[in-house]
Design an enzyme around this catalytic site. Sequence first.
Site, PDB file in Angstrom:
ATOM      1  N   TYR A  24       0.841  -1.201   0.000  1.00 13.02           N
ATOM      2  CA  TYR A  24       0.000   0.000   0.000  1.00 13.02           C
ATOM      3  C   TYR A  24       0.875   1.249   0.000  1.00 13.02           C
ATOM      4  O   TYR A  24       0.598   2.223  -0.716  1.00 13.02           O
ATOM      5  CB  TYR A  24      -0.927  -0.006   1.219  1.00 13.02           C
ATOM      6  N   LYS A 251      -1.290  21.130  -1.821  1.00 12.49           N
ATOM      7  CA  LYS A 251      -0.449  19.983  -2.188  1.00 12.49           C
ATOM      8  C   LYS A 251      -0.997  19.284  -3.429  1.00 12.49           C
ATOM      9  O   LYS A 251      -2.173  18.948  -3.489  1.00 12.49           O
ATOM     10  CB  LYS A 251      -0.389  18.992  -1.024  1.00 12.49           C
ATOM     11  N   HIS A 275       1.693  12.992  -5.856  1.00 12.55           N
ATOM     12  CA  HIS A 275       1.167  12.038  -4.869  1.00 12.55           C
ATOM     13  C   HIS A 275       2.020  10.767  -4.841  1.00 12.55           C
ATOM     14  O   HIS A 275       1.506   9.663  -4.658  1.00 12.55           O
ATOM     15  CB  HIS A 275      -0.297  11.692  -5.182  1.00 12.55           C
ATOM     16  N   ARG A 278       1.063   7.915  -7.169  1.00 11.32           N
ATOM     17  CA  ARG A 278      -0.086   7.099  -6.783  1.00 11.32           C
ATOM     18  C   ARG A 278      -1.391   7.555  -7.427  1.00 11.32           C
ATOM     19  O   ARG A 278      -2.433   6.942  -7.196  1.00 11.32           O
ATOM     20  CB  ARG A 278      -0.241   7.106  -5.259  1.00 11.32           C
TER      21      ARG A 278
END
Length: 381
Positions: A24, A251, A275, A278
């Site tokens: 993950y 962000k 990210h 991701r």
Amino acid sequence: MIISSTNDYREAARRRVPPFMFHYADGGSFSERTLERNVTDLADLALRQRVLKDMSQLDTEIELFGEKLAMPAVLAPVGACGMYARRGEVQAAQAAENKGIPFTLSTVSICPIEEVTAAIKRPMWFQLYVLKDRGFMKHVLERAKAAGCSTLVFTVDMPTPGARYRDRHSGMSGDYKEIRRALQAVTHPFWAWDVGIKGKPHTLGNVSAYTGKAVGLDDYVVWLGENFDPSISWKDLEWIRDFWDGPMVIKGILDPEDAKDAVRFGADGIVVSNHGGRQLDGALSSARALPSIADAVKGDIKILADSGIRNGLDIVRMLALGADATMLGRAFVYALGAAGKAGVENMLDIFKKEMHVAMTLTSNQKISDITRDALVDLSKL
């Protein structure tokens, strides 16, 4: 095993943490090309070695949003961080505080805001997603404000979930995920005892406090998927800017025009970020996106950068490309999963030592001295 780098911590975490949680954090979206390029594009930047300069007063400290940082790094928000070590957000926050840098708590943390702030003296940062449920957003902002969080990090690159295929293979999602996770826990006994048993509850603390019922990992993906808001625009952020008294950082910026919009909006900072690879696979790496963004808004807004940073040299590279500071995500999660608070503290020590080496051998005595002159333009060779 011998630990001397982020790669070592990654391997140690891979052994200690069950696959559904390791992958993950470790994985990206689609074919993970952006994840790969984040690392390689940054590492491929050649540093310009300079010698015979007095580096005896070398200093890595900076001031950011009125806070003094021991080095230009902030621990980034990571969802479900408390599943990598017992009450992991607390351990990571304490490690950051001990090493003189801020910790950023994710909206979807295991430990709620109040548990983390009670364990540290330094004000932490808080990260918020753009969600359809504005009631939740207001609720969690009020709690962050009451708890003394200093800086709000507003993540804008998740109007829709990324396609993270690795999660289906690892057991984080997909068929029979509960059975697969249980079997993985059995084969990772230290994690099963330290986190699986002694680290309970495994619920999303901030979300559960709002819904009034336990929201666990199985509900996590569903809840987020239902609440991501693809209709979000700058106008929707105005009430947050008005409500939040402290610095606000946007962000997920990869384009100079979006960076200019952030300046016009009145944000105090941006994070140049994809990210961690991701979300949109095929997007520019942060290292490739950063220079043009810095050219567009440097001096008008504070620029932070993340994605691909694996050592102290990479921090120097990001600063040379135009960042004022960096955010560290996967690197600290690997260390947390491998050795908890002590692992994160040691990782930050390693990064700082590596920064000292890079700054000494590029003849940059202070952080403010680091410019693009610290890099070699390989196209001219």
